[in-house]
Design a protein around this motif. Sequence first.
Motif, PDB file in Angstrom:
ATOM      1  N   GLU A 289       0.820  -1.204   0.000  1.00  0.00           N
ATOM      2  CA  GLU A 289       0.000   0.000   0.000  1.00  0.00           C
ATOM      3  C   GLU A 289       0.857   1.257   0.000  1.00  0.00           C
ATOM      4  O   GLU A 289       0.546   2.238  -0.693  1.00  0.00           O
ATOM      5  N   LYS A 290       1.946   1.230   0.758  1.00  0.00           N
ATOM      6  CA  LYS A 290       2.855   2.383   0.742  1.00  0.00           C
ATOM      7  C   LYS A 290       3.436   2.598  -0.647  1.00  0.00           C
ATOM      8  O   LYS A 290       3.585   3.727  -1.118  1.00  0.00           O
ATOM      9  N   SER A 291       3.793   1.509  -1.312  1.00  0.00           N
ATOM     10  CA  SER A 291       4.376   1.635  -2.651  1.00  0.00           C
ATOM     11  C   SER A 291       3.370   2.191  -3.645  1.00  0.00           C
ATOM     12  O   SER A 291       3.705   3.010  -4.502  1.00  0.00           O
ATOM     13  N   ARG A 292       2.105   1.751  -3.508  1.00  0.00           N
ATOM     14  CA  ARG A 292       1.087   2.286  -4.425  1.00  0.00           C
ATOM     15  C   ARG A 292       0.858   3.773  -4.196  1.00  0.00           C
ATOM     16  O   ARG A 292       0.653   4.543  -5.148  1.00  0.00           O
ATOM     17  N   LYS A 293       0.877   4.213  -2.957  1.00  0.00           N
ATOM     18  CA  LYS A 293       0.700   5.638  -2.684  1.00  0.00           C
ATOM     19  C   LYS A 293       1.841   6.451  -3.284  1.00  0.00           C
ATOM     20  O   LYS A 293       1.647   7.538  -3.799  1.00  0.00           O
ATOM     21  N   LEU A 294       3.061   5.908  -3.197  1.00  0.00           N
ATOM     22  CA  LEU A 294       4.193   6.624  -3.797  1.00  0.00           C
ATOM     23  C   LEU A 294       4.082   6.662  -5.309  1.00  0.00           C
ATOM     24  O   LEU A 294       4.457   7.642  -5.952  1.00  0.00           O
ATOM     25  N   ASP A 295       3.551   5.611  -5.917  1.00  0.00           N
ATOM     26  CA  ASP A 295       3.427   5.593  -7.375  1.00  0.00           C
ATOM     27  C   ASP A 295       2.354   6.564  -7.850  1.00  0.00           C
ATOM     28  O   ASP A 295       2.469   7.156  -8.933  1.00  0.00           O
ATOM     29  N   ASN A 296       1.292   6.782  -7.075  1.00  0.00           N
ATOM     30  CA  ASN A 296       0.193   7.665  -7.479  1.00  0.00           C
ATOM     31  C   ASN A 296       0.411   9.111  -7.057  1.00  0.00           C
ATOM     32  O   ASN A 296      -0.468   9.944  -7.239  1.00  0.00           O
ATOM     33  N   ALA A 297       1.533   9.465  -6.505  1.00  0.00           N
ATOM     34  CA  ALA A 297       1.791  10.841  -6.078  1.00  0.00           C
ATOM     35  C   ALA A 297       1.931  11.732  -7.304  1.00  0.00           C
ATOM     36  O   ALA A 297       2.442  11.318  -8.345  1.00  0.00           O
ATOM     37  N   PRO A 298       1.463  13.001  -7.229  1.00  0.00           N
ATOM     38  CA  PRO A 298       1.566  13.909  -8.403  1.00  0.00           C
ATOM     39  C   PRO A 298       3.016  14.180  -8.758  1.00  0.00           C
ATOM     40  O   PRO A 298       3.862  14.382  -7.897  1.00  0.00           O
ATOM     41  N   ALA A 299       3.271  14.164 -10.046  1.00  0.00           N
ATOM     42  CA  ALA A 299       4.636  14.394 -10.518  1.00  0.00           C
ATOM     43  C   ALA A 299       4.945  15.876 -10.526  1.00  0.00           C
ATOM     44  O   ALA A 299       4.072  16.733 -10.449  1.00  0.00           O
ATOM     45  N   THR A 300       6.200  16.225 -10.670  1.00  0.00           N
ATOM     46  CA  THR A 300       6.615  17.626 -10.751  1.00  0.00           C
ATOM     47  C   THR A 300       6.193  18.213 -12.092  1.00  0.00           C
ATOM     48  O   THR A 300       5.979  17.487 -13.071  1.00  0.00           O
ATOM     49  N   LYS A 301       6.060  19.543 -12.166  1.00  0.00           N
ATOM     50  CA  LYS A 301       5.624  20.216 -13.382  1.00  0.00           C
ATOM     51  C   LYS A 301       6.717  20.134 -14.428  1.00  0.00           C
ATOM     52  O   LYS A 301       7.775  20.735 -14.298  1.00  0.00           O
ATOM     53  N   SER A 302       6.453  19.366 -15.471  1.00  0.00           N
ATOM     54  CA  SER A 302       7.420  19.216 -16.560  1.00  0.00           C
ATOM     55  C   SER A 302       6.657  18.926 -17.830  1.00  0.00           C
ATOM     56  O   SER A 302       5.497  18.519 -17.809  1.00  0.00           O
ATOM     57  N   ALA A 303       7.283  19.174 -18.960  1.00  0.00           N
ATOM     58  CA  ALA A 303       6.659  18.939 -20.247  1.00  0.00           C
ATOM     59  C   ALA A 303       6.431  17.470 -20.451  1.00  0.00           C
ATOM     60  O   ALA A 303       7.311  16.651 -20.173  1.00  0.00           O
ATOM     61  N   ALA A 304       5.241  17.124 -20.916  1.00  0.00           N
ATOM     62  CA  ALA A 304       4.927  15.724 -21.141  1.00  0.00           C
ATOM     63  C   ALA A 304       5.710  15.214 -22.331  1.00  0.00           C
ATOM     64  O   ALA A 304       5.779  15.848 -23.369  1.00  0.00           O
ATOM     65  N   VAL A 305       6.280  14.056 -22.194  1.00  0.00           N
ATOM     66  CA  VAL A 305       7.059  13.440 -23.271  1.00  0.00           C
ATOM     67  C   VAL A 305       6.166  12.475 -24.002  1.00  0.00           C
ATOM     68  O   VAL A 305       5.561  11.602 -23.357  1.00  0.00           O
ATOM     69  N   PRO A 306       6.014  12.614 -25.312  1.00  0.00           N
ATOM     70  CA  PRO A 306       5.133  11.696 -26.048  1.00  0.00           C
ATOM     71  C   PRO A 306       5.692  10.290 -26.032  1.00  0.00           C
ATOM     72  O   PRO A 306       6.898  10.092 -25.960  1.00  0.00           O
ATOM     73  N   PRO A 307       4.810   9.296 -26.112  1.00  0.00           N
ATOM     74  CA  PRO A 307       5.290   7.912 -26.097  1.00  0.00           C
ATOM     75  C   PRO A 307       6.027   7.590 -27.376  1.00  0.00           C
ATOM     76  O   PRO A 307       5.846   8.259 -28.390  1.00  0.00           O
ATOM     77  N   PRO A 308       6.852   6.582 -27.400  1.00  0.00           N
ATOM     78  CA  PRO A 308       7.580   6.218 -28.631  1.00  0.00           C
ATOM     79  C   PRO A 308       6.600   5.710 -29.673  1.00  0.00           C
ATOM     80  O   PRO A 308       5.565   5.110 -29.346  1.00  0.00           O
ATOM     81  N   PRO A 309       6.889   5.974 -30.972  1.00  0.00           N
ATOM     82  CA  PRO A 309       5.966   5.534 -32.043  1.00  0.00           C
ATOM     83  C   PRO A 309       5.990   4.021 -32.178  1.00  0.00           C
ATOM     84  O   PRO A 309       6.959   3.365 -31.850  1.00  0.00           O
ATOM     85  N   LYS A 310       4.861   3.500 -32.696  1.00  0.00           N
ATOM     86  CA  LYS A 310       4.800   2.080 -32.965  1.00  0.00           C
ATOM     87  C   LYS A 310       5.575   1.749 -34.221  1.00  0.00           C
ATOM     88  O   LYS A 310       5.947   2.616 -34.998  1.00  0.00           O
ATOM     89  N   ALA A 311       5.763   0.470 -34.424  1.00  0.00           N
ATOM     90  CA  ALA A 311       6.526   0.039 -35.604  1.00  0.00           C
ATOM     91  C   ALA A 311       5.763   0.389 -36.877  1.00  0.00           C
ATOM     92  O   ALA A 311       4.571   0.091 -36.996  1.00  0.00           O
ATOM     93  N   GLY A 312       6.434   1.051 -37.799  1.00  0.00           N
ATOM     94  CA  GLY A 312       5.820   1.409 -39.079  1.00  0.00           C
ATOM     95  C   GLY A 312       5.125   2.742 -39.079  1.00  0.00           C
ATOM     96  O   GLY A 312       4.564   3.138 -40.089  1.00  0.00           O
ATOM     97  N   GLU A 313       5.109   3.469 -37.971  1.00  0.00           N
ATOM     98  CA  GLU A 313       4.455   4.766 -37.898  1.00  0.00           C
ATOM     99  C   GLU A 313       5.491   5.865 -37.781  1.00  0.00           C
ATOM    100  O   GLU A 313       6.577   5.645 -37.250  1.00  0.00           O
ATOM    101  N   ALA A 314       5.122   7.023 -38.248  1.00  0.00           N
ATOM    102  CA  ALA A 314       6.027   8.169 -38.166  1.00  0.00           C
ATOM    103  C   ALA A 314       5.964   8.752 -36.776  1.00  0.00           C
ATOM    104  O   ALA A 314       4.911   8.716 -36.133  1.00  0.00           O
TER     105      ALA A 314
END
Length: 344
Positions: A289-314
Motif C-alpha cells: 500500500e505504501k508503494s502504491r501511494k508513492l506511485d500515485n503521487a503527483p509528478a513535478t511540473k514538466s513537459a509531457a514526453v510523447p510515447p515512442p511511435p509504434k513500428a511502421g508509424e512516423a
Amino acid sequence: MFNALNRFMSRLDGGDAQHGQSDQGSFGFQVLRNTNLQLAVEPWFDFVVGINGRPIDNADPSLFAQEVRNCAGGSVSLGIWSAKGQRTREMHIPVPTDTASLGLSLQYAPLALAANIWHVLDVPANSPADLAGLLPYSDYILGSPEGALHGESALGELVEDFLARPLRLYVYNNEYDVTREVTIQPSREWGGHGAVGCTLGYGALHRLPAPLNEPVDAPGETMFDGGHEKQAMAAAAQEGGDGSFLVPAQLVDRTASPAAGPPRAGKKKEKPAHANNHLMDDYFKEEEEKSRKLDNAPATKSAAVPPPPKAGEAPAAVPPPPKAGEGPPKGPAQTSAPAAEIDA
C-alpha cells in the motif's frame, strides 16, 4: 578419542594412584552392608564422603566412629555420594543413645571403584548373554562373586577363565533400579563373535545413570525463580505497568489479548490483525500500500514526453515553443498541465 576421554575423567575422579589421599572428595567410606532398614543407604553404590559438614580426608575408621558416638542422643549429618548419577546428598541420621551405632559396615575406598562397571549394549539373539537374560542398554555388570574386577580388561580375563563353565555376575538394571545375580556360560561355539556374545561399554561415557524415578536436573531447566519473579512483577507495577512479563508478539494471539491503551501521539495506530495472525502477510500488504501511494503521487511540473511511435508509424510532431506574447499552441499535442518554466 574415547579412550583419552575416559583416562582424563578417571584422573578427575582420583583414579590415578599418584594423587593418593590428598584429593579431597576422591575417597570415602563405601557402604558394604546396611542392617538399618529405616536408613535409605544402598550398599556398594553409596559412599560416605563427609560428616557434620567436614569432608572425609582420613582413612582411620576410629575417628569416624568416634564422631558418630559424639552425636549419641542426637543426629549426625552425613554427605553421601551415589554412583547412580554421581550425585551427593546430605542425610541427617538419628544416633541412638544406647548403641551409638548407625548399623552400617564401611570400608575406605576410592570413588573410582564405582567406575569399574561394564555397560551392556547390543545383545545378539541366541548368544550366551541373550540366553542368560542380559538386557541391552539398561543392564550394567558391577562385579562377580568369583573374583574382584579392577580395570577394563578384568572382565575379559575372568570370562576366559570360565569358558564352557557357568559364571555368576552381579548385574544392575537402570530401568527397574534393581540388582540381580545372573549366571552366564561363556562359549566361542555359539556362532558369533566373543565368548559372551554382547557389546560392552566401559569408561566415563558408560557410568551408572540416575534412576528413572528421580528427577533430572538439566542445565537451564529452571528458567525463573519464584522469588525473583514476584520482585520483577512488583517493580513493573510500581513503574506503571500491569506487572506482567513482556512476551514476543509472535507468541501472542492478538485476538485473545486484552484491549491495548490509546496510541501515543505521533505514532501510527496499529492495524487490526487477521484472525489467523499472518504477520508476514500483513507486513507485505502494508508495504504494498505504501508503494502504491508513492506511485500515485503527483509528478513535478514538466513537459509531457510523447510515447515512442509504434513500428511502421512516423514519430509524432512536437509543437514549436510559443513566441513571446503568444499563448500555448492548440492541437492534440497540448497537455492538460502547463509546461514547466526552464531557466537557461
